[in-house]
Design a protein around this motif. Structure first.
Motif, PDB file in Angstrom:
ATOM      1  N   GLY A 310      54.636  79.172  11.404  1.00 35.86           N
ATOM      2  CA  GLY A 310      55.352  78.376  12.391  1.00 35.86           C
ATOM      3  C   GLY A 310      54.825  78.508  13.812  1.00 35.86           C
ATOM      4  N   LYS A 311      53.586  78.918  13.947  1.00 41.35           N
ATOM      5  CA  LYS A 311      52.993  79.040  15.272  1.00 41.35           C
ATOM      6  C   LYS A 311      51.907  77.976  15.448  1.00 41.35           C
ATOM      7  CE  LYS A 311      54.031  83.927  15.998  1.00 41.35           C
ATOM      8  NZ  LYS A 311      53.493  85.271  16.342  1.00 41.35           N
ATOM      9  N   ARG A 312      51.469  77.846  16.691  1.00 40.34           N
ATOM     10  CA  ARG A 312      50.533  76.769  16.983  1.00 40.34           C
ATOM     11  C   ARG A 312      49.349  77.270  17.807  1.00 40.34           C
ATOM     12  NH1 ARG A 312      51.821  70.983  20.012  1.00 40.34           N
ATOM     13  NH2 ARG A 312      50.067  69.850  19.100  1.00 40.34           N
ATOM     14  N   GLY A 313      48.171  76.781  17.459  1.00 41.90           N
ATOM     15  CA  GLY A 313      46.977  77.084  18.228  1.00 41.90           C
ATOM     16  C   GLY A 313      46.267  75.797  18.604  1.00 41.90           C
ATOM     17  N   ARG A 314      45.603  75.799  19.741  1.00 41.67           N
ATOM     18  CA  ARG A 314      44.828  74.643  20.179  1.00 41.67           C
ATOM     19  C   ARG A 314      43.453  75.108  20.641  1.00 41.67           C
ATOM     20  NH1 ARG A 314      46.024  70.852  17.827  1.00 41.67           N
ATOM     21  NH2 ARG A 314      45.451  69.265  19.364  1.00 41.67           N
ATOM     22  N   LEU A 315      42.455  74.268  20.391  1.00 47.78           N
ATOM     23  CA  LEU A 315      41.085  74.544  20.812  1.00 47.78           C
ATOM     24  C   LEU A 315      40.670  73.443  21.781  1.00 47.78           C
ATOM     25  CD1 LEU A 315      38.082  75.360  18.403  1.00 47.78           C
ATOM     26  CD2 LEU A 315      37.829  74.384  20.674  1.00 47.78           C
ATOM     27  N   LEU A 316      40.456  73.805  23.021  1.00 47.57           N
ATOM     28  CA  LEU A 316      40.049  72.850  24.040  1.00 47.57           C
ATOM     29  C   LEU A 316      38.533  72.895  24.163  1.00 47.57           C
ATOM     30  CD1 LEU A 316      40.633  70.897  26.396  1.00 47.57           C
ATOM     31  CD2 LEU A 316      40.966  72.914  27.861  1.00 47.57           C
ATOM     32  N   GLY A 317      37.858  71.819  23.745  1.00 49.65           N
ATOM     33  CA  GLY A 317      36.398  71.835  23.763  1.00 49.65           C
ATOM     34  C   GLY A 317      35.816  70.442  23.676  1.00 49.65           C
ATOM     35  N   ILE A 318      34.484  70.376  23.642  1.00 55.21           N
ATOM     36  CA  ILE A 318      33.778  69.102  23.655  1.00 55.21           C
ATOM     37  C   ILE A 318      33.861  68.413  22.297  1.00 55.21           C
ATOM     38  CG2 ILE A 318      32.219  69.751  25.518  1.00 55.21           C
ATOM     39  CD1 ILE A 318      30.105  70.362  23.406  1.00 55.21           C
ATOM     40  N   ALA A 319      33.431  67.152  22.283  1.00 52.27           N
ATOM     41  CA  ALA A 319      33.599  66.301  21.102  1.00 52.27           C
ATOM     42  C   ALA A 319      32.927  66.855  19.860  1.00 52.27           C
ATOM     43  CB  ALA A 319      33.055  64.896  21.407  1.00 52.27           C
ATOM     44  N   MET A 346      39.570  73.572  33.090  1.00 48.33           N
ATOM     45  CA  MET A 346      40.661  74.487  33.418  1.00 48.33           C
ATOM     46  C   MET A 346      41.953  73.726  33.723  1.00 48.33           C
ATOM     47  SD  MET A 346      41.179  77.185  36.488  1.00 48.33           S
ATOM     48  CE  MET A 346      41.896  75.826  37.410  1.00 48.33           C
ATOM     49  N   GLU A 347      41.845  72.605  34.433  1.00 50.11           N
ATOM     50  CA  GLU A 347      43.038  71.814  34.725  1.00 50.11           C
ATOM     51  C   GLU A 347      43.637  71.259  33.433  1.00 50.11           C
ATOM     52  OE1 GLU A 347      44.535  71.694  37.550  1.00 50.11           O
ATOM     53  OE2 GLU A 347      42.976  72.844  38.576  1.00 50.11           O
ATOM     54  N   ARG A 348      42.785  70.878  32.488  1.00 46.17           N
ATOM     55  CA  ARG A 348      43.282  70.397  31.191  1.00 46.17           C
ATOM     56  C   ARG A 348      43.955  71.534  30.429  1.00 46.17           C
ATOM     57  NH1 ARG A 348      41.449  66.764  27.253  1.00 46.17           N
ATOM     58  NH2 ARG A 348      43.059  66.699  25.633  1.00 46.17           N
ATOM     59  N   ALA A 349      43.421  72.740  30.549  1.00 40.27           N
ATOM     60  CA  ALA A 349      44.048  73.891  29.892  1.00 40.27           C
ATOM     61  C   ALA A 349      45.459  74.125  30.428  1.00 40.27           C
ATOM     62  CB  ALA A 349      43.185  75.139  30.091  1.00 40.27           C
ATOM     63  N   LYS A 350      45.616  73.974  31.740  1.00 39.48           N
ATOM     64  CA  LYS A 350      46.959  74.108  32.331  1.00 39.48           C
ATOM     65  C   LYS A 350      47.905  73.051  31.762  1.00 39.48           C
ATOM     66  CE  LYS A 350      45.433  75.858  36.864  1.00 39.48           C
ATOM     67  NZ  LYS A 350      45.347  75.535  38.320  1.00 39.48           N
ATOM     68  N   LEU A 351      47.400  71.837  31.627  1.00 37.49           N
ATOM     69  CA  LEU A 351      48.229  70.747  31.110  1.00 37.49           C
ATOM     70  C   LEU A 351      48.663  71.026  29.675  1.00 37.49           C
ATOM     71  CD1 LEU A 351      49.337  67.912  31.851  1.00 37.49           C
ATOM     72  CD2 LEU A 351      47.259  66.956  30.822  1.00 37.49           C
ATOM     73  N   ILE A 352      47.749  71.540  28.868  1.00 34.97           N
ATOM     74  CA  ILE A 352      48.087  71.869  27.472  1.00 34.97           C
ATOM     75  C   ILE A 352      49.163  72.951  27.434  1.00 34.97           C
ATOM     76  CG2 ILE A 352      47.181  72.898  25.344  1.00 34.97           C
ATOM     77  CD1 ILE A 352      44.500  71.517  26.015  1.00 34.97           C
ATOM     78  N   MET A 353      49.028  73.968  28.265  1.00 37.05           N
ATOM     79  CA  MET A 353      50.026  75.031  28.288  1.00 37.05           C
ATOM     80  C   MET A 353      51.380  74.487  28.734  1.00 37.05           C
ATOM     81  SD  MET A 353      48.760  77.729  27.079  1.00 37.05           S
ATOM     82  CE  MET A 353      50.232  78.684  27.415  1.00 37.05           C
ATOM     83  N   ALA A 354      51.383  73.617  29.731  1.00 34.64           N
ATOM     84  CA  ALA A 354      52.642  73.082  30.258  1.00 34.64           C
ATOM     85  C   ALA A 354      53.326  72.153  29.272  1.00 34.64           C
ATOM     86  CB  ALA A 354      52.378  72.355  31.578  1.00 34.64           C
ATOM     87  N   GLU A 355      52.548  71.348  28.540  1.00 35.04           N
ATOM     88  CA  GLU A 355      53.124  70.339  27.659  1.00 35.04           C
ATOM     89  C   GLU A 355      53.325  70.826  26.223  1.00 35.04           C
ATOM     90  OE1 GLU A 355      51.377  66.316  29.881  1.00 35.04           O
ATOM     91  OE2 GLU A 355      50.602  66.908  27.899  1.00 35.04           O
TER      92      GLU A 355
END
Length: 496
Positions: A310-319, A346-355
């Motif tokens: 029940g946990k979630r992970g995200r990978l922020l990276g290139i296509a 980094m700004e996108r990482a903040k957005l992912i954490m916030a949303e």
């Protein structure tokens, strides 16, 4: 910060056909031959000669697809070319064909790739070719930008297509034969030659860890905060030491450092990320280069393991990473000025954490790697990108702390691979590629510890499972990095 568009995802896959050495060799060879005979395209005889020549060259295409001839093995590629010129010394040499091949290769790599492409994509100078030509000649990796590997391959293939096609057609018209028995012996000897070289000299691949990961019970008192994996793509270990990176070096000193952390083979970004987040080797997860022929990994990833609890992970990276990790990737566009890339990430990482508030966030910082590829890893611009990444991570950590997301959190900082000399080459573990910076920091991490035993990046996934209380991914082989935590095993070892 824009996501990678559908067009960019497709374009990235198409570019890999020209970037990766294996598909580039046949594509470029056939294109050169066709362009040289551009005026003969209306002649049916030309297409017959081309078809017969390609048929003759097909075993060589397959051989060069199977064998990389990486690093110093590329020096042995000239012998088959010399042997062919001696065996068919009576064949007419169309010097214009080979001059066109060399000229187009240098134009493609030095100007189109190293100047035009990088200017449009990441904003390098229109004068980048003044440095890039030297990087192409020194490149160690089996990409299209490796002149020392691609030129002998292409020249031999052009010779076979040109000579065999003409002689075969000539024989059909009652002329001289190509000498097919001689050619069959040449192919057999070349195949044996490649096999012997790779079997006896190609001995620098990391040894695989046998068996699956042994589970380790996490102490009940150990808090289960979020985990952040900050990957500075392509960061050389020695260049990190030279960089002014106060935050990262403070974290390293106050956390646990693995001084002999080894990447996987081949050390290509999509391969490394796939191994890091599955705990498996490329032969198991199925991603063996940045050119992904069949989309998706074949095994479970850490993101699959987290979903089970029940946990979630995200990978922020290139296509490129979508090709292996699919919907677990939050893609970022790689088409932006390189001075803005890591800031936008980094700004996108903040957005992912916030949303989304994931339990695990993996962030790929790309500017260091892109600078190495476009301008070289041994120049000041490369070190500067490491320093900029340090400042951005410091800002991100401060933002997380203000939100309370850093409470009990563990930070893992690493590179997926290093970079060699030349155009930031990486893949075959030349100097600068093999061992990467790797350290952990956080309230649950042992302070001031250095672990000098050799480890592998395939330990990332099982260590994340340990930290986040998730089951091990199905094919995980890497040992959990228990030296970094206050466990009974770590106390027994007394690592310091």
């Amino acid at each position: 910060m824009k996501k990678a568009s559908g067009f960019e995802i497709v374009a990235a896959r198409c570019w890999n056909l020209l970037n990766e050495g294996k598909p580039f060799t046949p594509i470029f060879t056939v294109a050169v031959f066709a362009l040289y005979h551009l005026g003969s395209w209306g002649d049916a005889g030309f297409w017959t000669r081309l078809g017969l020549g390609l048929l003759a060259a097909l075993p060589l295409f397959a051989l060069y697809f199977a064998y990389d001839f990486p690093l110093f093995l590329r020096n042995y590629l000239w012998l088959p070319l010399v042997a062919a010129l001696v065996l068919w010394r009576d064949a007419p040499l169309h010097l214009g064909l080979y001059a066109l091949g060399i000229g187009l290769f240098l134009f493609f790599t030095v100007y189109f790739w190293g100047t035009f492409y990088y200017h449009l994509r990441i904003g390098t100078s229109w004068w980048n070719f003044k440095r890039f030509w030297k990087l192409v000649l020194k490149n160690s990796d089996s990409t299209s930008g490796n002149a020392q590997e691609q030129l002998p391959k292409v020249l031999l293939l052009l010779f076979v297509i040109d000579t065999a096609g003409a002689k075969w057609a000539d024989k059909a018209a009652g002329g001289q034969d190509f000498g097919w028995w001689t050619y069959a012996c040449f192919l057999a000897c070349t195949a044996i030659y490649a096999w012997v070289l790779h079997r006896n000299l190609f001995d620098w691949k990391p040894k695989e860890i046998p068996g699956r990961t042994e589970p380790v019970e996490r102490p009940q008192r150990q808090a289960g905060g979020k985990v952040f994996v900050l990957v500075i793509d392509g960061m050389r270990k020695d260049r990190f030491e030279e960089a002014n990176a106060p935050l990262l070096k403070k974290w390293r000193a106050e956390g646990t450092e693995y001084t002999q952390m080894e990447t996987v083979y081949p050390a290509r970004t999509v391969v490394c990320f796939s191994s890091m987040f599955t705990g498996a080797y490329p032969r198991e997860h199925g991603i063996t280069s940045n050119m992904v022929w069949k989309l998706g990994i074949k095994v479970e990833s850490i993101f699959d393991s987290l979903r089970k609890v029940g946990k979630r992970g995200r990978l922020l990276g290139i296509a490129h990473l979508i090709d292996s990790m699919g919907d677990d990737v939050e893609s970022v566009t790689a088409v932006m000025h390189n001075d803005k890339a890591d800031r936008n990430i980094m700004e996108r990482a903040k957005l992912i954490m916030a949303e989304q508030d994931p339990d695990l966030l993996v962030v790929q910082f790309i500017a260091t790697d892109q600078t190495g590829h476009s301008m070289g890893a041994l120049y000041p611009e490369y070190r500067q990108k490491i320093e900029e990444a340090d400042a951005l991570i410091a800002e991100f950590a401060e933002w997380l702390a203000a939100r309370g997301d850093a409470d009990g959190a563990t930070f893992i900082v690493c590179a997926d691979h290093g970079q060699a000399d030349g155009i930031g080459g990486h893949g075959h573990l030349d100097e600068g590629e093999r061992y990467v910076p790797f350290f952990l920091y956080g309230p649950n991490v042992r302070r001031g510890v250095k672990v000098d035993a050799k480890q592998s990046l395939i330990s990332v996934a099982p260590t994340l499972s340990y930290l986040l209380g998730a089951p091990l991914p199905s094919h995980s082989r890497g040992p959990i990095l228990t030296d970094a935590f206050e466990t009974a095993d770590a106390k027994k070892r007394g690592t310091a």
